[in-house]
Design an enzyme around this catalytic site. Structure first.
Site, PDB file in Angstrom:
ATOM      1  N   LYS A 138      13.701  -1.325 -15.021  1.00  0.00           N
ATOM      2  CA  LYS A 138      13.067  -2.189 -15.978  1.00  0.00           C
ATOM      3  C   LYS A 138      13.948  -3.066 -16.938  1.00  0.00           C
ATOM      4  O   LYS A 138      13.810  -4.194 -17.042  1.00  0.00           O
ATOM      5  CB  LYS A 138      12.132  -1.223 -16.960  1.00  0.00           C
ATOM      6  CG  LYS A 138      10.897  -0.727 -16.116  1.00  0.00           C
ATOM      7  CD  LYS A 138       9.840  -1.748 -15.314  1.00  0.00           C
ATOM      8  CE  LYS A 138       8.812  -1.154 -14.655  1.00  0.00           C
ATOM      9  NZ  LYS A 138       8.118  -2.168 -13.564  1.00  0.00           N
ATOM     10  N   TYR A 163      14.546   4.800 -12.510  1.00  0.00           N
ATOM     11  CA  TYR A 163      13.484   3.880 -12.704  1.00  0.00           C
ATOM     12  C   TYR A 163      13.191   2.908 -14.040  1.00  0.00           C
ATOM     13  O   TYR A 163      13.163   1.968 -14.218  1.00  0.00           O
ATOM     14  CB  TYR A 163      11.926   4.750 -12.888  1.00  0.00           C
ATOM     15  CG  TYR A 163      10.957   4.020 -13.145  1.00  0.00           C
ATOM     16  CD1 TYR A 163      10.225   3.051 -12.514  1.00  0.00           C
ATOM     17  CD2 TYR A 163      10.405   4.294 -14.895  1.00  0.00           C
ATOM     18  CE1 TYR A 163       9.246   2.287 -12.935  1.00  0.00           C
ATOM     19  CE2 TYR A 163       9.341   3.509 -14.984  1.00  0.00           C
ATOM     20  CZ  TYR A 163       8.716   2.608 -14.315  1.00  0.00           C
ATOM     21  OH  TYR A 163       7.504   1.897 -14.788  1.00  0.00           O
ATOM     22  N   ASN A 216       2.179  12.904 -15.078  1.00  0.00           N
ATOM     23  CA  ASN A 216       1.608  12.487 -16.349  1.00  0.00           C
ATOM     24  C   ASN A 216       0.572  13.338 -17.033  1.00  0.00           C
ATOM     25  O   ASN A 216      -0.334  13.794 -16.087  1.00  0.00           O
ATOM     26  CB  ASN A 216       0.997  10.863 -16.139  1.00  0.00           C
ATOM     27  CG  ASN A 216       2.063   9.865 -15.804  1.00  0.00           C
ATOM     28  OD1 ASN A 216       2.010   9.156 -14.926  1.00  0.00           O
ATOM     29  ND2 ASN A 216       2.897   9.978 -16.823  1.00  0.00           N
ATOM     30  N   LEU A 252       0.867  -1.121   0.037  1.00  0.00           N
ATOM     31  CA  LEU A 252       0.074   0.054  -0.005  1.00  0.00           C
ATOM     32  C   LEU A 252       0.781   1.193  -0.142  1.00  0.00           C
ATOM     33  O   LEU A 252       0.470   2.177   0.333  1.00  0.00           O
ATOM     34  CB  LEU A 252      -0.964   0.206   1.045  1.00  0.00           C
ATOM     35  CG  LEU A 252      -2.062  -1.092   1.389  1.00  0.00           C
ATOM     36  CD1 LEU A 252      -2.941  -1.298   2.561  1.00  0.00           C
ATOM     37  CD2 LEU A 252      -2.789  -1.213   0.112  1.00  0.00           C
ATOM     38  N   SER A 260       8.110  -1.697 -19.505  1.00  0.00           N
ATOM     39  CA  SER A 260       7.673  -0.322 -20.035  1.00  0.00           C
ATOM     40  C   SER A 260       8.458  -0.115 -21.376  1.00  0.00           C
ATOM     41  O   SER A 260       9.562  -0.447 -21.562  1.00  0.00           O
ATOM     42  CB  SER A 260       8.086   0.592 -18.975  1.00  0.00           C
ATOM     43  OG  SER A 260       7.931   1.839 -19.468  1.00  0.00           O
ATOM     44  N   PHE A 317       2.938  -6.701 -10.680  1.00  0.00           N
ATOM     45  CA  PHE A 317       3.070  -5.334 -10.896  1.00  0.00           C
ATOM     46  C   PHE A 317       4.041  -4.574  -9.942  1.00  0.00           C
ATOM     47  O   PHE A 317       4.129  -3.244 -10.320  1.00  0.00           O
ATOM     48  CB  PHE A 317       1.701  -4.880 -10.724  1.00  0.00           C
ATOM     49  CG  PHE A 317       0.543  -5.420 -11.697  1.00  0.00           C
ATOM     50  CD1 PHE A 317       0.441  -4.912 -13.026  1.00  0.00           C
ATOM     51  CD2 PHE A 317      -0.253  -6.431 -11.516  1.00  0.00           C
ATOM     52  CE1 PHE A 317      -0.309  -5.106 -14.017  1.00  0.00           C
ATOM     53  CE2 PHE A 317      -1.302  -7.024 -12.551  1.00  0.00           C
ATOM     54  CZ  PHE A 317      -1.106  -6.375 -13.801  1.00  0.00           C
TER      55      PHE A 317
HETATM   56  P1  NAD Z   1       0.782   1.978  -8.966  1.00  0.00           P
HETATM   57  O1  NAD Z   1       1.711   2.646  -8.064  1.00  0.00           O
HETATM   58  O2  NAD Z   1      -0.439   2.302  -9.226  1.00  0.00           O
HETATM   59  O3  NAD Z   1       0.888   0.413  -8.627  1.00  0.00           O
HETATM   60  C1  NAD Z   1       2.173  -0.335  -8.029  1.00  0.00           C
HETATM   61  C2  NAD Z   1       1.564  -1.059  -6.698  1.00  0.00           C
HETATM   62  O4  NAD Z   1       2.687  -1.840  -6.147  1.00  0.00           O
HETATM   63  C3  NAD Z   1       1.086  -0.232  -5.728  1.00  0.00           C
HETATM   64  O5  NAD Z   1      -0.219  -0.596  -5.221  1.00  0.00           O
HETATM   65  C4  NAD Z   1       2.250  -0.071  -4.595  1.00  0.00           C
HETATM   66  O6  NAD Z   1       1.839   0.190  -3.232  1.00  0.00           O
HETATM   67  C5  NAD Z   1       2.729  -1.461  -4.851  1.00  0.00           C
HETATM   68  N1  NAD Z   1       4.281  -1.588  -4.340  1.00  0.00           N
HETATM   69  C6  NAD Z   1       5.196  -1.047  -4.561  1.00  0.00           C
HETATM   70  N2  NAD Z   1       6.074  -1.676  -4.060  1.00  0.00           N
HETATM   71  C7  NAD Z   1       5.888  -2.580  -3.310  1.00  0.00           C
HETATM   72  C8  NAD Z   1       6.652  -3.732  -2.706  1.00  0.00           C
HETATM   73  N3  NAD Z   1       8.013  -3.389  -2.360  1.00  0.00           N
HETATM   74  N4  NAD Z   1       5.974  -4.576  -1.990  1.00  0.00           N
HETATM   75  C9  NAD Z   1       4.415  -4.592  -2.111  1.00  0.00           C
HETATM   76  N5  NAD Z   1       3.870  -3.553  -3.061  1.00  0.00           N
HETATM   77  C10 NAD Z   1       4.523  -2.600  -3.599  1.00  0.00           C
HETATM   78  O7  NAD Z   1       1.492   1.610 -10.426  1.00  0.00           O
HETATM   79  P2  NAD Z   1       0.758   1.104 -11.863  1.00  0.00           P
HETATM   80  O8  NAD Z   1       0.734   2.547 -12.737  1.00  0.00           O
HETATM   81  O9  NAD Z   1      -0.516   0.310 -11.399  1.00  0.00           O
HETATM   82  O10 NAD Z   1       1.908   0.417 -12.172  1.00  0.00           O
HETATM   83  C11 NAD Z   1       2.067  -1.034 -12.335  1.00  0.00           C
HETATM   84  C12 NAD Z   1       3.519  -1.630 -12.884  1.00  0.00           C
HETATM   85  O11 NAD Z   1       3.365  -1.146 -14.181  1.00  0.00           O
HETATM   86  C13 NAD Z   1       4.723  -1.055 -12.254  1.00  0.00           C
HETATM   87  O12 NAD Z   1       5.559  -2.216 -12.192  1.00  0.00           O
HETATM   88  C14 NAD Z   1       5.016   0.129 -13.379  1.00  0.00           C
HETATM   89  O13 NAD Z   1       6.376   0.052 -13.308  1.00  0.00           O
HETATM   90  C15 NAD Z   1       4.531  -0.410 -14.504  1.00  0.00           C
HETATM   91  N6  NAD Z   1       4.518   0.643 -15.443  1.00  0.00           N
HETATM   92  C16 NAD Z   1       3.609   1.611 -15.321  1.00  0.00           C
HETATM   93  C17 NAD Z   1       3.381   2.594 -16.248  1.00  0.00           C
HETATM   94  C18 NAD Z   1       2.191   3.649 -16.022  1.00  0.00           C
HETATM   95  O14 NAD Z   1       2.274   4.565 -16.644  1.00  0.00           O
HETATM   96  N7  NAD Z   1       1.274   3.631 -15.124  1.00  0.00           N
HETATM   97  C19 NAD Z   1       4.043   2.390 -17.427  1.00  0.00           C
HETATM   98  C20 NAD Z   1       4.858   1.320 -17.808  1.00  0.00           C
HETATM   99  C21 NAD Z   1       4.813   0.258 -16.787  1.00  0.00           C
HETATM  100  N1  UDP Z   2       3.054  16.598 -20.869  1.00  0.00           N
HETATM  101  C1  UDP Z   2       2.742  17.815 -21.094  1.00  0.00           C
HETATM  102  N2  UDP Z   2       2.339  18.245 -19.901  1.00  0.00           N
HETATM  103  C2  UDP Z   2       2.362  17.799 -18.780  1.00  0.00           C
HETATM  104  C3  UDP Z   2       2.527  16.315 -18.733  1.00  0.00           C
HETATM  105  C4  UDP Z   2       3.206  15.589 -19.918  1.00  0.00           C
HETATM  106  O1  UDP Z   2       2.777  18.169 -22.122  1.00  0.00           O
HETATM  107  O2  UDP Z   2       1.731  18.299 -17.572  1.00  0.00           O
HETATM  108  C5  UDP Z   2       3.567  15.641 -22.341  1.00  0.00           C
HETATM  109  C6  UDP Z   2       4.966  15.159 -22.342  1.00  0.00           C
HETATM  110  O3  UDP Z   2       5.722  16.009 -22.655  1.00  0.00           O
HETATM  111  C7  UDP Z   2       4.884  13.992 -23.138  1.00  0.00           C
HETATM  112  C8  UDP Z   2       3.152  13.432 -23.186  1.00  0.00           C
HETATM  113  O4  UDP Z   2       2.567  14.529 -22.459  1.00  0.00           O
HETATM  114  O5  UDP Z   2       4.822  14.475 -24.663  1.00  0.00           O
HETATM  115  C9  UDP Z   2       2.987  12.285 -22.220  1.00  0.00           C
HETATM  116  O6  UDP Z   2       3.615  12.454 -21.110  1.00  0.00           O
HETATM  117  P1  UDP Z   2       3.682  11.469 -19.625  1.00  0.00           P
HETATM  118  O7  UDP Z   2       4.424  12.023 -18.689  1.00  0.00           O
HETATM  119  O8  UDP Z   2       2.208  11.530 -19.289  1.00  0.00           O
HETATM  120  O9  UDP Z   2       4.128  10.209 -20.282  1.00  0.00           O
HETATM  121  P2  UDP Z   2       5.532   9.665 -20.670  1.00  0.00           P
HETATM  122  O10 UDP Z   2       5.520   9.151 -22.201  1.00  0.00           O
HETATM  123  O11 UDP Z   2       6.544  10.676 -20.606  1.00  0.00           O
HETATM  124  O12 UDP Z   2       6.105   8.913 -19.646  1.00  0.00           O
END
Ligand code: NAD
Ligand code: UDP
Length: 342
Positions: free
Chosen positions: A155, A151, A201, A34, A126, A82
């Site tokens: 990955k 970060y 984001n 959490l 990612s 995740f």
């Molecule tokens: P999120 O932060 O909403 O969910 C991640 C969850 O993992 C959270 O509930 C957090 O409490 C839990 N967590 C983190 N470290 C932990 C630990 N040590 N032990 C137990 N629980 C832990 O993020 P999300 O957007 O749902 O992302 C999920 C996965 O997808 C992540 O691995 C993230 O890196 C990857 N990802 C997300 C995005 C995005 O834009 N959201 C993009 C590419 C990859």
């Molecule tokens: N972006 C923006 N204003 C913001 C946040 C993002 O113009 O406040 C743009 C950013 O430059 C990128 C796109 O929106 O072109 C997506 O950004 P985000 O941070 O959501 O994802 P990223 O691909 O960077 O992980």
């Protein structure tokens, strides 16, 4: 029906995937500390599905706690991993926190499944692993570039750890899914993204601006080599993304995988600019968004979008929801959050 451990299952993407798993009658155990989610997410999941997943509060980076988790859940069929920290900016200032959390957790999960003889693993990777790609769209064989944040590096390292573990242990069958830009929320508006503090984001920043929490959106850069000069990304609806996990799970359980380590791009295959996202949001919400064009954000690339043909061919999965479905569900979720907070 299978029994699935979902780490990070109260998080944004995890919770949407848990809903799809429960809807398909799988049994789900969520393991989450959490750190970036709320226990209330379980109520939302239960309201949508009429079922409540089991929940274990645990820090997966703690190897003893992780060993205990796996030894008390011996009958798991698969793990969807995740759990990770995901704030790029924070990772630059606190690299060890990110390496410890994301890498230790992954190692503990791999050791746990190996010890318990669990063969199926799905990992959240990612599109950040592609860095600044030379050619678009990116395929799974587009070279991985050096990461521009700790970060992103977690990955890349995680993918290497998985690939090497699978090459020595043929009992593990793993699929890494390289997500492009997940956005949107469940149509019920009972679960969605919960960004802490000021969102980095684009879409959460847009919905919070429209809701009056932020004054104005900054559009980072309008001089990129893209059709309208603003950055282009492959936004994918989180429910489509959840379905991609179901397809990957089916492939593993049916033992249809060609090799014991596979990697897939998970996007729509369409690139949308920042201005297109704003226009879609204004159309579906009827709200005129306050924004201004400012300088580029450091570290951003001009454009990236996926070639999704490999996932279509092998997983039989293709994204169905368009940009308007993404922006309207994100807006509905933002409004439901505001109405809860009064
Ligand atoms: P999120 O932060 O909403 O969910 C991640 C969850 O993992 C959270 O509930 C957090 O409490 C839990 N967590 C983190 N470290 C932990 C630990 N040590 N032990 C137990 N629980 C832990 O993020 P999300 O957007 O749902 O992302 C999920 C996965 O997808 C992540 O691995 C993230 O890196 C990857 N990802 C997300 C995005 C995005 O834009 N959201 C993009 C590419 C990859
Ligand atoms: N972006 C923006 N204003 C913001 C946040 C993002 O113009 O406040 C743009 C950013 O430059 C990128 C796109 O929106 O072109 C997506 O950004 P985000 O941070 O959501 O994802 P990223 O691909 O960077 O992980």
């Amino acid at each position: 029906m299978a029994k699935i451990l979902v780490t990070g299952g109260t998080g944004y993407i995890g919770s949407h995937t848990v809903v799809e798993l429960l809807k398909s009658n799988h049994e789900v155990v969520i393991a989450d500390n959490l750190i970036n989610s709320s226990i209330d997410v379980l109520d939302g999941i239960e309201k949508i599905c009429g079922k409540r997943p089991d929940f274990v509060k645990i820090d997966l980076a703690d190897s003893k706690a992780a060993r205990d988790l796996f030894s008390t859940h011996k009958d798991l069929d698969a793990v969807i991993h995740f759990a990770a920290l995901k704030a790029v900016g924070e990772s630059v200032n606190h690299p060890l926190k990110y390496y410890r959390n994301n890498i230790f957790s992954l190692i503990n999960v791999i050791e746990g499944i190996t010890k318990q003889g669990i063969s199926h693993l799905i990992f959240s990777s990612s599109c950040t692993v592609y860095g600044l790609p030379d050619r678009l769209p990116v395929t799974e064989s587009t070279p991985v570039k050096s990461a521009n944040s700790p970060y992103g590096n977690t990955k890349q390292i995680a993918e290497e750890i998985l690939s090497e573990s699978c090459s020595v242990n043929k009992n593990i069958n793993c699929i890494s899914l390289r997500y492009f830009n997940p956005v949107g929320a469940h149509e019920s508006a009972l679960i969605g993204e919960l960004p802490l503090g000021v969102p980095n984001n684009l879409l959460p920043f847009i919905t919070q601006t429209a809701a009056g929490l932020r004054e104005q959106l900054s559009v980072f850069g309008d001089d990129y080599d893209t059709p309208d000069g603003t950055g282009v990304r492959d936004y994918i609806h989180v429910v489509d993304l959840a379905h991609a996990h179901m397809a990957a799970l089916d492939r593993l359980i049916a033992q249809n995988n060609d090799t014991n380590y596979e990697v897939y791009n998970v996007g729509t295959g369409n690139g949308h600019s920042v201005m297109e996202v704003i226009q879609s949001f204004e159309k579906v919400s009827g709200v005129e968004l306050s924004y201004k064009k400012v300088a580029r954000r450091e570290g951003d690339i001009a454009a990236i979008y996926a070639d999704t043909s490999f996932a279509e061919q092998k997983l039989g999965w293709k994204a169905k929801l368009n940009l308007d479905a993404m922006t309207s569900s994100a807006w509905k979720w933002e409004q439901s959050l505001r109405s809860k907070k009064g």
